[in-house]
Structure formats: structure tokens, C-alpha cells
Design a protein around this motif. Sequence first.
Motif, mmCIF file in Angstrom:
data_model
loop_
_atom_site.group_PDB
_atom_site.id
_atom_site.type_symbol
_atom_site.label_atom_id
_atom_site.label_comp_id
_atom_site.label_asym_id
_atom_site.label_seq_id
_atom_site.Cartn_x
_atom_site.Cartn_y
_atom_site.Cartn_z
ATOM 1 N N ASP A 46 1.296 -0.590 -0.118
ATOM 2 C CA ASP A 46 0.182 -0.370 0.194
ATOM 3 C C ASP A 46 0.632 1.218 -0.126
ATOM 4 N N ILE A 47 1.935 1.316 0.382
ATOM 5 C CA ILE A 47 3.107 1.878 0.423
ATOM 6 C C ILE A 47 3.088 2.618 -0.765
ATOM 7 N N TYR A 48 3.199 1.910 -1.874
ATOM 8 C CA TYR A 48 4.045 1.412 -3.017
ATOM 9 C C TYR A 48 2.931 2.109 -3.275
ATOM 10 N N SER A 49 2.051 1.967 -3.371
ATOM 11 C CA SER A 49 0.571 2.434 -4.308
ATOM 12 C C SER A 49 0.114 3.897 -4.322
ATOM 13 N N LEU A 50 0.681 4.454 -2.302
ATOM 14 C CA LEU A 50 0.246 5.982 -1.609
ATOM 15 C C LEU A 50 1.354 6.809 -3.144
ATOM 16 N N GLY A 51 3.038 6.250 -3.193
ATOM 17 C CA GLY A 51 3.931 6.864 -3.465
ATOM 18 C C GLY A 51 3.421 7.127 -4.526
ATOM 19 N N LEU A 52 3.182 6.189 -5.733
ATOM 20 C CA LEU A 52 2.614 6.584 -7.062
ATOM 21 C C LEU A 52 1.671 7.883 -6.649
ATOM 22 N N VAL A 53 0.028 7.304 -6.337
ATOM 23 C CA VAL A 53 -0.082 8.783 -5.889
ATOM 24 C C VAL A 53 0.565 9.995 -5.692
ATOM 25 N N LEU A 54 1.297 9.845 -5.087
ATOM 26 C CA LEU A 54 1.372 11.717 -4.524
ATOM 27 C C LEU A 54 2.236 12.028 -5.288
ATOM 28 N N LEU A 55 2.822 10.707 -6.036
ATOM 29 C CA LEU A 55 3.753 11.672 -7.627
ATOM 30 C C LEU A 55 2.740 12.025 -8.576
ATOM 31 N N GLU A 56 2.239 11.337 -8.541
ATOM 32 C CA GLU A 56 0.149 11.950 -10.186
ATOM 33 C C GLU A 56 -0.428 13.707 -9.399
ATOM 34 N N CYS A 57 0.072 13.165 -7.795
ATOM 35 C CA CYS A 57 -0.436 14.561 -7.962
ATOM 36 C C CYS A 57 0.379 15.881 -8.090
ATOM 37 N N PHE A 58 1.690 15.410 -8.043
ATOM 38 C CA PHE A 58 2.938 16.374 -8.425
ATOM 39 C C PHE A 58 2.819 16.675 -10.038
ATOM 40 N N THR A 59 2.890 15.782 -10.429
ATOM 41 C CA THR A 59 2.979 15.435 -11.907
ATOM 42 C C THR A 59 1.425 15.361 -12.847
ATOM 43 N N ARG A 60 0.525 15.507 -11.541
ATOM 44 C CA ARG A 60 -0.751 15.103 -13.148
ATOM 45 C C ARG A 60 -0.423 14.029 -14.571
ATOM 46 N N THR A 61 0.420 13.203 -13.988
ATOM 47 C CA THR A 61 0.176 12.383 -15.391
ATOM 48 C C THR A 61 0.811 10.512 -14.681
ATOM 49 N N ILE A 62 0.125 10.062 -14.447
ATOM 50 C CA ILE A 62 -0.159 8.521 -14.370
ATOM 51 C C ILE A 62 1.776 8.087 -14.499
ATOM 52 N N ALA A 63 2.279 7.500 -12.851
ATOM 53 C CA ALA A 63 3.798 7.197 -13.463
ATOM 54 C C ALA A 63 4.483 5.701 -14.778
ATOM 55 N N PHE A 64 3.527 4.972 -14.799
ATOM 56 C CA PHE A 64 3.429 3.831 -15.200
ATOM 57 C C PHE A 64 1.566 3.507 -16.250
ATOM 58 N N PRO A 65 1.535 4.967 -17.156
ATOM 59 C CA PRO A 65 0.620 4.189 -18.201
ATOM 60 C C PRO A 65 0.561 2.950 -19.177
ATOM 61 N N GLY A 66 -0.640 2.964 -19.796
ATOM 62 C CA GLY A 66 -0.605 2.326 -20.574
ATOM 63 C C GLY A 66 -1.689 0.740 -20.011
ATOM 64 N N ASP A 67 -1.823 0.105 -20.930
ATOM 65 C CA ASP A 67 -2.200 -1.450 -21.043
ATOM 66 C C ASP A 67 -2.326 -1.988 -19.600
ATOM 67 N N PRO A 68 -2.693 -3.185 -19.729
ATOM 68 C CA PRO A 68 -2.537 -3.515 -17.322
ATOM 69 C C PRO A 68 -1.523 -4.018 -17.572
ATOM 70 N N ILE A 69 -1.510 -5.195 -18.739
ATOM 71 C CA ILE A 69 -0.231 -6.310 -18.535
ATOM 72 C C ILE A 69 0.939 -5.452 -18.696
ATOM 73 N N PRO A 70 1.318 -4.272 -19.641
ATOM 74 C CA PRO A 70 2.801 -3.388 -19.548
ATOM 75 C C PRO A 70 2.756 -2.837 -18.740
ATOM 76 N N SER A 71 1.325 -2.772 -18.708
ATOM 77 C CA SER A 71 1.924 -0.749 -16.881
ATOM 78 C C SER A 71 2.523 -2.378 -16.405
ATOM 79 N N ALA A 72 1.929 -3.030 -15.641
ATOM 80 C CA ALA A 72 2.505 -3.655 -14.686
ATOM 81 C C ALA A 72 3.480 -3.924 -14.326
ATOM 82 N N LEU A 73 4.788 -5.034 -15.634
ATOM 83 C CA LEU A 73 4.903 -5.697 -15.788
ATOM 84 C C LEU A 73 6.089 -4.059 -15.768
ATOM 85 N N ALA A 74 5.901 -3.005 -16.546
ATOM 86 C CA ALA A 74 6.758 -1.553 -16.251
ATOM 87 C C ALA A 74 7.792 -1.579 -14.947
ATOM 88 N N ARG A 75 7.583 -1.455 -13.988
ATOM 89 C CA ARG A 75 7.446 -1.156 -12.594
ATOM 90 C C ARG A 75 8.278 -2.383 -12.299
#
Length: 476
Positions: free
Chosen positions: A215-244
Motif C-alpha cells: 500500500d505504501i508503494y501505491s500511495l507513493g505513485l498517487v502522491l507522485l501523480e498529485c505533483f505531475t498530473r500524469t500516471i507514472a506507469f500508463p498503458g494497457d494493464p499488462i505492460p503497465s504492471a510489468l514496467a515497474r
Amino acid sequence: MDAITLAGRSPEVTAAGPPRLRGRYRLLELIGRGGEGSVYRARDETLGRDVAVKVFEASATTEKDIRRQEDEVNLLASLSHHSLVTLLDAGVDRTDVGRPRVFFVMELVTGADLKVQLERGTLSARQIAHIGYDLAEGLQYIHHRGVVHRDVKPANVLLVDYNHGGARYRAKLTDFGIALVGAIDRRDPDAVTTGTAAYLSPEQTRGQTLGSASDIYSLGLVLLECFTRTIAFPGDPIPSALARLRKDPSIPPDIAPEWRALLAAMTARDPKDRPSIHDLVVALRQMVAAETGRHRDVAAIPAPSTEEARMLAVARYRLPEAPADGAFDRVTAIAARVFSVPVALVTIVDQDRIWFTSHHGLEIDHIERHPGLCASAILDDVPWVVEDARFDPRTLANPLVASDFGLQFYAGVPLRTRDGHNLGTLCVLDFEPRQASEEELATLGDLAAVVMSEMELRLEGRRSALALKSATSTPS
């Protein structure tokens, strides 16, 4: 009215109106739909109030499984915290014996979710700090009760604006439909497909044991998105999930260094490298203190014109010269006793040095100017507090923290002149982390006022002496 689609099927609408769950909750309108179920505005006909009801198909097939599932949802319904959307009721509706349906009854929160808010515009660092702190506190609460949320994302964060101005949102975490109960150390074979791909932790992607760090990792992505207004790992589910699994999220260089350090730690690929939920709450609480104290983003060094005027004030008071009679030493001794700390200082922030004009419990009389402590404490007129410097991103690089000196706690209040210049601080230091109460900080402020009164008296004394000398040396 139109029939409401319920979990992929249209419920029967009778003459009595829309369908009811357990004969109590009358579903009124669809609010939102996700992969795990649908959320409705509903009427609690027993208490006569509107609520939100999330309904999803029960995965249980046997009576034993259904009883276990009921126990889990009842545990979730027992959670109560200001950073969680309150779960008022939970259970399994068995109106259709062949098709039991698990449901949650939640408080109906008015206001946008974080996803919508980010689509509307930017958030300030101060707003992000408050949102992060609220969510971290909520996660700490559920983690200590054996619950992992598993789907922390902007759409599951509701923002309540009690002041109707947007300066201070209260963030509430919602949607516990896929939470793990009592399973922080249990392998979850479905973790790869459970959750939202863009916000999965690496261990969720791998199907590994899930814990608080996920949950801490997911919250980190949420807070990062608050600054950038951009999803850190966009795209289709499988490529997005594997990118990290291959790389860390990109953190822009224009984000403040203390935020970059915290976000990088939260989104470390190895769960062991992430802060604990306790340390994260402490770090975000300190972020709130820093952002709230400033009310705006400021550099560690004041603007040139302001700094020039401040340095003229330092010279006016003949600082860092200390009183020969040890008046400041008595003040720092009192401050050390009040806080029960080994070190208390009266500091003067010069252009390139921080001078200790009184250094109770410390032998050195100056250090190089550094933005992490006293040089930051003079930027505003509120106390500057670091409760645990080991985990505070504002102080990790400070020489007093990183060196053998081992500083862990700092609280400082500015020494402010009558014409509005902060000369330095009265501060207390400790080698153990601790909290500072409002009463202690108020006392520290009063003692700082005593120091300034002493400075003003000595300044007036020198002026009077000069005036007298000038008068007696003028020919009659």
C-alpha cells in the motif's frame, strides 16, 4: 424510474419501488462502477438517511465459505478512522439463495475524488502534504488491524472540503472491496489480477506476499501523480504492471528535493527499502508542518533584498556577539530543562555561518550555514520542528544528522526584531526522536521573546550611551 443494473444484472423492480438489500437498504441510483462491483446511492429506511452501498457478487460457494466471508466484511465494517470512509454496515444479502451478494454500506461523502480533482487542475505542495498525511494515517490504522487495502489509487480517495476554499482537503480512503483481511503475511495467488494495474506494487505484479509496504508503494505513485498530473506507469494493464519490475517511476527534477527523496523511498522496488508505515506517517506529518509554516514554496535562502535587510539588522544588534554576563546561557538552560533535552542554542544566522551565541550542552560555537535547520527556521514566524531527523526528507543531508553528531530531534523558533527581521533562532536538539507539544513550543516562543527583549534593551542602552557621549562632547 429506470431499473438499476446490479452487478451486471437488472434487479426486479416491484410496486414497492427499487430493490432492497436485506429489506433495509433501498437502492436509488448508480454512482459508479468498477471491476469488483457497483456503488449506489441508497436509502437506509431504518434510520431514514442516504448512504452509499457497494454491491458485488460473493465468491463464496459453500456455507462455510460464506460464513468466513461474512466474518471478514464484518471486520471491515468495524473500522473507524477519520481518514477512512466510514463503513456503517456489511453483510451478505441472501434474498436470492442461489446468488448471494456481498455488500458494504458506507457514509455518503459529497465531493470530488482525487482523480477528478487532478483532472480539474493542480494541487499545491501544501495540499499534497495534507492529503498524503491523511492517507498514511488511514493506512497505518488498517495495517495495524491486519488489513491491506490493495487498491490505493486517486479514484479511491475522496476529498472533503470543509472550508469550501480548497486550501485544506481532508482525504478519505474508500473502496475496501478487494482488501485482504488478516493476510498481511499470507501469499495471495490472485495478486497479479487484483487491483488497478497503474498502481500495483511490484509484489502484487509478481503475485508475492502482500504487506503494508504494498500500500505504501501505491500511495507513493498517487502522491507522485498529485505533483505531475500524469500516471507514472500508463498503458494497457499488462505492460503497465510489468514496467515497474524493470524501472523506478520517473520523478521530475523540479519537485522539491525533500519530496523527491520521500517519493523515491516510497516507490522503491524492494519492499524492504520502503519506509515503514509508522515512519511514513512521521515524515508526512513533518512535511505538513513545513508546508503549512511557509504557506508557500520558498527557497532555503531568503530573496536577496530581504536577506540584505536582515543582515543589516544582524549588524545593528552587533551579532553574533554574545552578552558577557551570560544572560542567554540562562535562557538556553531553561529551554533544555523544559524540553528535557541535552542541547539548547541561541543561534544567529549569518551569510555563510550559523553562530551559537549560547550553546548549552555543546562545545562548538558555529557551523556552516545549511538550509536544513536554523536557516529554514528563520523563514517564517512559526516553530520549525523535526520530530525524527532520520526519516525526515528535509534533514537527511544535514551534517548534524548524517555525521557522528547524531541529531534526531530539532525544534526552533525565530528571534524576530520589532521591525520584522528574523535574526536567528532559539532551538533545542536531542539525540533521540520525540514530539513537541503545543505547550512546549509556546514556552520556547516565550523564551525566544525574552532573548529578543534582552537584545532590544542592550541596543537601546548602546544608543543611549552614544547619545550621551555625543551630547557631552558637543561644545557649549
